[in-house]
Design a protein around this motif. Structure first.
Motif, PDB file in Angstrom:
ATOM      1  N   LEU A  85       1.969  -3.168  -6.852  1.00 57.58           N
ATOM      2  CA  LEU A  85       0.794  -3.412  -6.009  1.00 57.58           C
ATOM      3  C   LEU A  85       1.185  -3.577  -4.546  1.00 57.58           C
ATOM      4  CD1 LEU A  85      -1.298  -5.801  -8.297  1.00 57.58           C
ATOM      5  CD2 LEU A  85      -2.038  -3.573  -7.427  1.00 57.58           C
ATOM      6  N   GLU A  86       2.324  -4.241  -4.342  1.00 54.31           N
ATOM      7  CA  GLU A  86       2.823  -4.427  -2.966  1.00 54.31           C
ATOM      8  C   GLU A  86       3.174  -3.079  -2.329  1.00 54.31           C
ATOM      9  OE1 GLU A  86       6.495  -6.673  -0.742  1.00 54.31           O
ATOM     10  OE2 GLU A  86       5.874  -7.479  -2.686  1.00 54.31           O
ATOM     11  N   THR A  93       2.071  -0.043  -3.266  1.00 55.02           N
ATOM     12  CA  THR A  93       0.872   0.783  -3.035  1.00 55.02           C
ATOM     13  C   THR A  93       0.081   0.266  -1.841  1.00 55.02           C
ATOM     14  OG1 THR A  93      -0.330  -0.519  -4.682  1.00 55.02           O
ATOM     15  CG2 THR A  93       0.574   1.598  -5.415  1.00 55.02           C
ATOM     16  N   GLY A  94       0.078  -1.034  -1.633  1.00 58.26           N
ATOM     17  CA  GLY A  94      -0.617  -1.626  -0.470  1.00 58.26           C
ATOM     18  C   GLY A  94      -0.006  -1.139   0.836  1.00 58.26           C
ATOM     19  N   THR A  95       1.342  -1.086   0.858  1.00 57.80           N
ATOM     20  CA  THR A  95       2.040  -0.590   2.066  1.00 57.80           C
ATOM     21  C   THR A  95       1.675   0.876   2.325  1.00 57.80           C
ATOM     22  OG1 THR A  95       3.880  -2.079   1.595  1.00 57.80           O
ATOM     23  CG2 THR A  95       4.319  -0.278   3.135  1.00 57.80           C
ATOM     24  N   GLN A 124      -0.955   2.470   1.226  1.00 56.92           N
ATOM     25  CA  GLN A 124      -2.377   2.544   1.568  1.00 56.92           C
ATOM     26  C   GLN A 124      -2.602   2.258   3.059  1.00 56.92           C
ATOM     27  OE1 GLN A 124      -5.346   3.129  -0.733  1.00 56.92           O
ATOM     28  NE2 GLN A 124      -5.707   3.722   1.381  1.00 56.92           N
ATOM     29  N   ASP A 125      -1.892   1.256   3.565  1.00 55.12           N
ATOM     30  CA  ASP A 125      -1.991   0.908   4.997  1.00 55.12           C
ATOM     31  C   ASP A 125      -1.515   2.067   5.878  1.00 55.12           C
ATOM     32  OD1 ASP A 125      -3.002  -1.538   4.397  1.00 55.12           O
ATOM     33  OD2 ASP A 125      -1.120  -2.645   4.688  1.00 55.12           O
ATOM     34  N   GLU A 132       3.145  -6.573  -9.938  1.00 57.76           N
ATOM     35  CA  GLU A 132       3.055  -7.216  -8.616  1.00 57.76           C
ATOM     36  C   GLU A 132       3.840  -6.415  -7.572  1.00 57.76           C
ATOM     37  OE1 GLU A 132       4.098 -11.487  -6.561  1.00 57.76           O
ATOM     38  OE2 GLU A 132       3.906 -11.413  -8.740  1.00 57.76           O
TER      39      GLU A 132
END
Length: 518
Positions: free
Chosen positions: A120-121, A123-125, A127-128, A117
């Motif tokens: 994922l957080e 990688t999301g940052t 990715q943005d 979790e």
């Protein structure tokens, strides 16, 4: 908001002071033109604010997290890298983010639910960040800027070590523009750029939303992109709002006012001194004399700055050449690959020809082929009789360890020291410049040393390759005047229409015979 604050900056080289207690603030969105005569310290100022030079005194403060982009024409481009590779390094920080994100993805296979979790957080940052910074459009961005500066015409897969000086400048400028920093620092960005790409850069800077500081002696270009002028003169830095033309009006007015105030004060001083001298010995007028002496002692003196020597260029003319200067028959120029179609060119005595066209198409190669410095791939060049050629190359080849005096003596050993100093002073160089080593001079001062050599040799043909690069407005205007009055023949490469159109009797557009596609 202040992006850069320079406080009480002082700096010099040996006993030659460049700045004395200079302060400066750069605000967000300001488009600044940094102007001044050759040798006043514009490039030194850039080197100090970028940390490449340490000032003698004063502080330089950048606001936090500001990304600074500096056009450094001396940057090394490593062999084996293509133009595309170099341009992509502008996005190095994004590639690092992508590598970091991929590493996080690799760790996901062995992680617990809780760790997953968290990963994922993260990688999301990342990715943005990549998406918001157009990471997935890098190739399109590279091609857009490359097209604007004409690099696509050279070929993005070309090795950077095989490029000419002008092409290298384009690559460095394109990389800088792709980095889109919070502030651009541009030192003579139009040097070596052709007219078409100067026009493109002009539009780019007009629409540029961030701040930039621009050094340029191309006045029409400067006028079209800046809204603030900082003028460097006599170790001072003064701010003027508006264009270069607006600055000139205000500057000239201030100069006239200062001259008038100085003249008035000098008259007042003379009158006071005269009164004191005549009345201090007499008892009846001694008190009045002492009163005027006190006034003299308390007076805040107006100082007139020492006038810089104005350049004077008078080319020594040799004997009359033959009628034909040169003639080519089916001439193909180039080094390994042909740069031209077969050329049948002819130049006659008295012609003043400007060669124009984009960089990299072979204008300098043509000059060198005509002069016999390089062998053409095929065809013939026949030079006329009694030619006395003065050749101004784009870059100085001589030793930077020589002083200006030694540099002149290497070509004119029969001249006395007085004659050498007088010749250099006539080209607009001060005593301190004349005694300095070539290596510490500005680009404009080096150009003046080379022009000094050229005007002191007898010639009937001047071959000039970008002679205005680095020259300040005053020297450029004087060079134009000297070339207009020169009785010999001229073959000139220039990208400045306002310069060559007033000199040339004929313009040859080299794009009409190049093998390059434009």
């Amino acid at each position: 908001m202040s992006i850069l604050t320079v406080n009480q900056l002082s700096h010099g080289f040996g006993d030659r002071a460049i700045f004395d207690n200079v302060s400066f603030r750069l605000l967000k969105g300001e488009h600044i033109g940094l102007v001044g005569a050759n040798g006043e310290g514009k490039s030194t100022f850039m080197n100090i604010i970028t940390g490449q030079l340490q000032p003698d005194e004063g502080t330089i403060s950048w606001s936090k997290n500001v990304r600074v982009g500096y056009l450094d024409q001396h940057a090394v481009l490593a062999r084996g890298s293509s133009i595309r590779d170099v341009l992509k390094t502008a996005f190095q920080y994004l590639y690092h983010l992508e590598a970091e994100m991929n590493e996080l993805f690799n760790r996901m296979g062995d992680s617990s639910a809780e760790e997953l979790e968290k990963l994922l957080e993260e990688t999301g940052t990342l990715q943005d960040l990549l998406t918001n910074n157009d990471f997935y459009m890098i190739d399109a961005k590279v091609e857009e800027i490359a097209r604007g500066l004409g690099l696509d015409e050279i070929g993005l897969d070309r090795d950077v070590q095989d490029l000419s000086g002008g092409q290298r400048t384009k690559v460095l400028l394109a990389k800088l523009l792709l980095e889109k920093p919070d502030i651009l620092l541009l030192d003579e960005p139009t040097n070596y750029l052709d007219e078409q790409h100067i026009e493109w850069l002009k539009r780019y800077l007009q629409e540029y939303e961030n701040a930039f500081i621009l050094i340029s002696h191309d006045i029409p270009f400067l006028n079209s992109v800046i809204n603030i002028i900082y003028h460097m003169e006599n170790q001072e830095l003064n701010r003027y709002a508006g264009s270069y033309d607006d600055f000139l009006k205000v500057y000239d007015m201030k100069k006239q006012q200062l001259k008038a105030a100085y003249k008035k004060q000098q008259q007042e001083i003379a009158d006071l001194k005269d009164f004191v001298a005549r009345n201090k010995a007499r008892v009846s007028t001694r008190n009045m004399a002492m009163s005027r002496q006190k006034k003299l002692d308390k007076m805040e003196m107006i100082e007139m700055a020492t006038e810089r020597p104005k350049p004077e260029f008078h080319f020594k003319e040799g004997r009359t050449s033959g009628k034909v200067i040169f003639e080519t028959s089916e001439l193909v120029i180039g080094y390994t690959d042909p740069l031209s179609k077969p050329l049948n060119l002819r130049m006659e005595r008295g012609q003043k020809i400007a060669l124009t066209g984009a960089n990299g198409i072979g204008k300098t190669t043509l000059l060198r082929s005509i002069l016999g410095e390089i062998t053409p791939l095929s065809g013939i060049v026949e030079r006329g009789e009694h030619l006395e050629i003065g050749y101004f190359e784009q870059e100085m080849k001589s030793s930077g360890s020589n002083t200006c005096i030694e540099e002149m003596w290497s070509d004119f050993p029969a001249l006395t020291q007085y004659e050498v100093r007088a010749a250099l002073a006539k080209c607009g160089l001060t005593t301190k410049h004349i005694e300095s080593k070539i290596s510490v001079l500005s680009g404009g001062e080096k150009a003046k040393v080379r022009l000094c050599k050229l005007i002191n040799m007898e010639s009937n043909l001047l071959v000039l390759d970008e002679p205005t690069n680095h020259l300040d407005a005053e020297a450029k205007a004087e060079l134009k005047r000297a070339l207009q009055t020169y009785k010999g023949s001229i073959l000139l490469i220039s990208h400045e229409p306002e310069f060559y159109q007033d000199v040339a009797t004929e313009i040859w557009n080299c794009e009409s015979w190049t093998t390059k596609l434009f």
